[in-house]
Every structure is written in C-alpha cells, then in structure tokens.
Write an enzyme that holds these catalytic residues in place. Structure first.
Site, short mmCIF file in Angstrom:
data_model
loop_
_atom_site.label_atom_id
_atom_site.label_comp_id
_atom_site.label_asym_id
_atom_site.label_seq_id
_atom_site.Cartn_x
_atom_site.Cartn_y
_atom_site.Cartn_z
N HIS A 146 2.98 14.64 72.45
CA HIS A 146 2.08 15.58 72.21
C HIS A 146 1.80 16.25 73.33
O HIS A 146 1.50 15.72 74.34
CB HIS A 146 1.06 15.23 71.50
N LYS A 167 -5.85 21.98 76.56
CA LYS A 167 -4.51 22.28 77.04
C LYS A 167 -3.85 23.43 76.48
O LYS A 167 -3.04 24.00 77.61
CB LYS A 167 -3.71 21.16 76.32
N ASP A 185 2.05 21.60 71.60
CA ASP A 185 1.80 20.66 70.68
C ASP A 185 2.76 19.68 70.46
O ASP A 185 2.43 18.52 71.01
CB ASP A 185 1.48 21.62 69.31
N ARG A 252 -9.36 7.06 92.90
CA ARG A 252 -9.63 8.51 93.53
C ARG A 252 -8.29 9.08 94.14
O ARG A 252 -7.78 10.33 93.88
CB ARG A 252 -10.85 8.51 94.42
#
Length: 316
Positions: A146, A167, A185, A252
C-alpha cells in the site's frame, strides 16, 4: 504470491503476432505446462529457455540451424537416438527457429509424445531473448504494498505511511513539480532478479490518483503523458510518520542507512515526520537527491564523522 503457470497455448497466443510462429506439432497438448519444481529452482528466465541441451530438462528447447543439423546429419540410428532423447528432457514446448523445416522424425516424435512444437522464421537468438524476458517477469516473486509509487528525479520511490497523513496529496504535489506517477494506493512489486524489485500499477488503477475531498483524478488526462510511468525499479521507500512515532521508534540521525526487506531484497528507506507547515514534497526530493549521492558512493554522514574525527585530533 505464487505466479500462475504458463501453458503452451498461452505462450503461443502471447507471441503469435510478435514472433509470427505456427503450431506445427503436438496440438493436442495445448495445456502442457512448465514443471513447477523447475520453475521454483530457476534463478531467472535464462534457466527456463535455451538452445537444445540434453543436460537441462524441463525448459523450452530452441532448435536453430545448428541444432537441426546436429539431429539430422548423422547415421539414421544416431539421428533417431538424438531425437528420442529430447522426450526425456520433458520440455513444455519445442521451438523451431531460423526458418528451419521440421524433420519428419521430429514431427512424429512430438505427436507421439504430445510435445507442442512451434516454428518461426525469426532468429533463434531473438526468440530466446524475447522468451527469457517474458518468463523472467511472469515467474518473478511478487507481492503488493500500500502506498504511492512514483518516479522522482529518475528514481523509483514508494511513499508509505500511517493512514491520514496525505500520501496521495503529496503524490499530487510531486507530480505538479514534474515527477511521474506509477501507482496510487496499491502497487504490484516483482523481484525480477536477485537484487532488483520492479513496481507496476494494477491495470484497474492505471493513471488514477485518489485525493480526499476531490475523488479520483486521471493524472494522464490532467497533466499529460509525461506525468505517468508504466513501471519503475524500486530504489527508495519514503515512510511518513507522526511526531510521536518518530520519537518512539527511530533515531534522529541513524548511523547506518535504514533499509526495508521487500521480497528478500533490502531497499533503502528514509523516515519523514509530518507536521503542519513542513513542505514534505521538498523534503522527499531532498531525500531522493541524497539517495542518488549514496548510490554513487557519497555518504554525507560518514564524511561528517570523518571531518569530526580530524577536528578532534587537531584539537587534542
């Protein structure tokens, strides 16, 4: 996901126009298929098709001018033995190329053993190249993911992430910046060799992008031919997360580049935090540019570490 088998009649119809071949023997064996064990053991399409070879069973055997000469230019006993040995190879299909005429003994053997045989005037080398490419893709390991799959600055990038992070809207902005859409999708992914994943769009969703509040957009119709791609090789996964997810699950500045396993192939991955006011499209393009540098052997983080080490040595 297991790929479907290919029968003789499917193979014949697939390339009837391209290779202009005729079905000359074994018409009653139209359902004959590749051996499943051979397909599983094959490393690529190269293992499933080749010139006549008595030590490689269960593959498409190609007979060009040299191979036909080999099975016909000997004593009658030797010729009969060489043709009979082909049966033990259990080929799904025999293909007569280079415009060769089928020897009567070979035609008879194919009819008795119910082995389909096609004949074409195309060169044997061309036939092998065409079939290897087709079989490599057809029998490739495959899965679906997806996300939004795009061509960004020439790199195949799959945008994934938590639901509701935008997205598709990000994909639309990237398209407006000159990048190309492969799939929205659902993305079909195929491992076409040991190190390469290729992504394509399911036929039902071709050229379409769904944006909340607007609906389905025909990207090809709106932005033109250059805004869509048929397929791309997956080189980078951009994963979108909320702030709390980033702080909880990711460093990070990771010391080693992140990767994600896709069909047994490690694919580079970057994680981008979605916060109101951030220009995510610019960040994605920057991540892609940085990945291109890494693929060229330039690692900015390692260069910084080395620069820091030298600075400390001077200071000491």
């Amino acid at each position: 996901m297991k790929p479907t088998a290919v029968s003789a009649d499917v193979l014949f119809e697939e390339f009837r126009a391209h290779l202009r071949w005729e079905w000359v023997a074994g018409l009653g064996a139209s359902e004959r298929r590749f051996d499943e064990v051979a397909v599983s053991a094959a490393r690529s399409g190269a293992d499933l098709v080749g010139y006549l070879n008595y030590i490689h069973p269960y593959r498409v055997q190609i007979l060009g001018a040299r191979e036909v000469a080999y099975i016909t230019s000997a004593s009658p006993e030797d010729c009969a033995r060489r043709i009979a040995r082909i049966v033990t190879l259990e080929p799904p299909v025999l293909i007569l190329a280079d415009g060769q005429s089928a020897p009567e003994a070979l035609l008879s053997m194919c009819e008795r053993a119910q082995i389909p045989m096609f004949a074409t005037k195309e060169s044997s080398a061309f036939v092998i190249d065409v079939l290897r490419a087709y079989l490599s893709k057809h029998f490739a390991e495959r899965t679906s993911m997806h996300g939004v799959f795009m061509d960004i600055l020439g790199l195949g990038v799959l945008i994934t992430g938590e639901s509701g992070l935008g997205k598709s809207e990000l994909g639309l902005e990237l398209i407006s910046r000159g990048n190309g859409l492969v799939a929205d999708d659902a993305v079909d992914l195929f491992r076409i060799n040991q190190t390469t994943i290729e992504g394509r769009c399911p036929e039902l969703l071709q050229n379409l992008l769904e944006v909340r509040g607007i609906g389905l957009l025909d990207i090809r119709g709106i932005f033109g031919e250059t805004a869509v791609r048929r397929k791309m090789r997956l080189k980078l996964i951009v994963h979108l997360v909320r702030r709390e997810t980033l702080e909880r699950e990711y460093e990070r500045i990771p010391y080693e580049p992140l990767t994600q396993d896709v069909l047994g192939v490690p694919v580079r991955k970057v994680v981008i935090q979605v916060v109101a006011g951030r220009n995510i499209a610019v960040l994605v393009e920057a991540a892609v540019r940085n990945t291109i540098l890494q693929l060229r052997g330039i690692d900015t983080y390692q260069e910084f570490v080395e620069r820091h080490r030298k600075a400390m040595e001077k200071g000491g």
